[in-house]
Write a protein that holds these residues in place. Structure first.
Motif, mmCIF file in Angstrom:
data_model
loop_
_atom_site.group_PDB
_atom_site.id
_atom_site.type_symbol
_atom_site.label_atom_id
_atom_site.label_comp_id
_atom_site.label_asym_id
_atom_site.label_seq_id
_atom_site.Cartn_x
_atom_site.Cartn_y
_atom_site.Cartn_z
ATOM 1 N N THR A 183 0.844 -1.190 0.000
ATOM 2 C CA THR A 183 0.000 0.000 0.000
ATOM 3 C C THR A 183 0.878 1.238 0.000
ATOM 4 O OG1 THR A 183 -1.706 -1.152 1.267
ATOM 5 C CG2 THR A 183 -1.800 1.253 1.231
ATOM 6 N N PRO A 184 0.763 2.088 -1.007
ATOM 7 C CA PRO A 184 1.606 3.283 -1.054
ATOM 8 C C PRO A 184 1.299 4.225 0.108
ATOM 9 C CG PRO A 184 0.579 2.857 -3.191
ATOM 10 C CD PRO A 184 -0.086 1.958 -2.195
ATOM 11 N N PHE A 185 2.279 5.036 0.468
ATOM 12 C CA PHE A 185 2.082 6.068 1.463
ATOM 13 C C PHE A 185 1.331 7.221 0.815
ATOM 14 C CE2 PHE A 185 2.859 9.800 3.904
ATOM 15 C CZ PHE A 185 2.961 9.379 5.207
ATOM 16 N N LYS A 186 0.251 7.658 1.480
ATOM 17 C CA LYS A 186 -0.584 8.729 0.929
ATOM 18 C C LYS A 186 -0.800 9.823 1.964
ATOM 19 C CE LYS A 186 -3.268 5.486 -1.948
ATOM 20 N NZ LYS A 186 -4.634 4.997 -2.292
ATOM 21 N N PHE A 187 -1.021 11.021 1.485
ATOM 22 C CA PHE A 187 -1.432 12.152 2.308
ATOM 23 C C PHE A 187 -2.935 12.352 2.157
ATOM 24 C CE2 PHE A 187 3.082 12.971 1.655
ATOM 25 C CZ PHE A 187 3.485 13.410 2.908
ATOM 26 N N PRO A 188 -3.600 13.114 3.059
ATOM 27 C CA PRO A 188 -3.051 13.938 4.137
ATOM 28 C C PRO A 188 -2.732 13.124 5.384
ATOM 29 C CG PRO A 188 -5.424 14.161 4.097
ATOM 30 C CD PRO A 188 -5.063 13.302 2.911
ATOM 31 N N LEU A 189 -1.985 13.775 6.298
ATOM 32 C CA LEU A 189 -1.655 13.172 7.580
ATOM 33 C C LEU A 189 -2.733 13.502 8.610
ATOM 34 C CD1 LEU A 189 2.166 13.960 7.856
ATOM 35 C CD2 LEU A 189 1.033 11.995 6.789
ATOM 36 N N PRO A 190 -2.777 12.769 9.717
ATOM 37 C CA PRO A 190 -3.764 13.073 10.766
ATOM 38 C C PRO A 190 -3.656 14.491 11.313
ATOM 39 C CG PRO A 190 -2.830 10.895 11.115
ATOM 40 C CD PRO A 190 -2.033 11.516 10.006
ATOM 41 N N ASP A 191 -2.468 15.097 11.226
ATOM 42 C CA ASP A 191 -2.321 16.465 11.732
ATOM 43 C C ASP A 191 -2.683 17.525 10.697
ATOM 44 O OD1 ASP A 191 -0.183 16.495 9.965
ATOM 45 O OD2 ASP A 191 1.362 16.666 11.498
#
Length: 355
Positions: free
Chosen positions: A22-30
């Motif tokens: 699974t690729p890393f995706k944005f947005p982040l929780p912050d």
């Protein structure tokens, strides 16, 4: 420890694809890349300081725009990388558990990576803020995959791409100086970023039990080398904005097959195209030295991939840390600058870490 980024990618990319499907995706929780004021305040607190509050440039020249686009692309990639690295340590993913990071304490590593994640978020926000102030589009996040499966690999790769950043930021400062005008204050601003990245790489080297500072003069680079290197971590076609909008060159891949050591030796390289000793050479960038050109030999082709060798004359004055290799057009050409090497490059950068 003698490892190359190219060797790491070649050796574990298949395993990394299986583990990190699974690729890393944005947005982040912050909220990054678009945090609200409260989220930004928390990011600044965890980063150890705020975004600069001085006036931003309103007029940017074309070279300055390209430079800032490259820096933003890199900073967002680094946010992704260190966020995933931090999550792996925090959650004790196999290969990132307490045993893997010993003798460092888990909390110390978490605190260090937390600071880095938030600092890189501010770097990215700062660069995009400059672009927007100059009536340019901000760089948006892509999707990413990282060819590391344990703590050691993650630290080695962090050192390698941070070394590339350390070679790129002086180029950025030179570009801002040449543009002058509104861009002049950026020289000092990015001098501070350069120093901050140097503090980071000292930590990555310390973790590997290396001397924190690699050499008296670190290896410089050229923007297109950094641009090409970053793309090796981007999922193809995942960027909201075409990477072709950034006025830099993407080179073909140059893989360093042999594990280099701190001695004179012969290295094997691979490229996905035809090469010839009469038409091509390898050029090394190391320390603050003038680029060094060496001949290639023993060319063979296997399944469309050209294998060849070239000398690696480390004892002739190479610096510890990062060396950049490039396969260039022409045999026996000499180059006075790193940018001249980039202009002649067909395949690269080959990223070599020796010390």
């Amino acid at each position: 420890m003698y490892l190359t980024c190219s060797t790491i990618i070649l050796a574990i990319s298949v395993a990394a694809t299986r583990v990190a499907a699974t690729p890393f995706k944005f947005p982040l929780p912050d909220g990054f890349p678009n945090p609200n004021p409260a989220q930004l305040a928390k990011i600044e607190k965890e980063a150890g300081g705020p975004l600069p509050d001085g006036p931003l440039p309103t007029v940017l020249k074309s070279t300055g725009v390209t430079t800032l686009q490259l820096l933003a692309l890199n900073e967002i990639f680094e946010v992704a990388y260190f966020t995933e690295f931090l999550a792996n340590v925090t959650n004790e993913v196999t290969g990132y558990d307490a045993k893997a990071i010993a003798p460092l304490s888990k909390q110390y590593v978490i605190d260090a990576l937390t600071a880095v994640v938030n600092q890189e978020q501010l770097h990215a926000a700062g660069v995009n803020g400059i672009l927007k102030s100059g009536n340019q589009s901000a760089i948006e996040p892509c999707e990413y995959q990282f060819p590391v499966t344990n703590f050691t690999q993650a630290v080695v790769l962090a050192q390698t791409f941070t070394d590339i950043v350390l070679g790129t930021l002086p180029e950025a400062q030179a570009a801002f100086a040449a543009d002058a005008g509104d861009e002049s204050p950026l020289i000092q601003l990015f001098g501070g970023v350069l120093a901050q990245e140097g503090e980071q790489v000292g930590f990555y080297r310390f973790v590997q039990k290396k001397t924190p500072s690699a050499a008296p003069y670190l290896t410089g680079g050229s923007p297109s080398f950094a641009f090409t290197a970053i793309q090796s971590f981007i999922v193809p076609g995942s960027c909201p904005q075409p990477l072709s909008n950034i006025n830099l060159t993407t080179f073909g891949p140059l893989t360093v097959v042999t594990t280099p050591e701190a001695k004179n030796q012969t290295l094997e390289f691979v490229v996905p195209g035809a090469v010839s000793p009469a038409a091509n050479s390898i050029v090394y960038l190391t320390g603050a030295n003038v680029p060094l050109t060496v001949a290639i030999s023993n060319v063979s082709t296997v399944a469309g991939m050209s294998h060849f060798t070239a000398s690696f004359p480390f004892e002739s004055g190479f610096a510890n840390g990062l060396t950049i290799a490039a396969l260039v057009k022409g045999a026996g050409q000499t180059y006075k600058t790193n940018d001249a090497v980039a202009a002649a490059t067909l395949y690269g950068p080959g990223l070599i870490e020796v010390d």
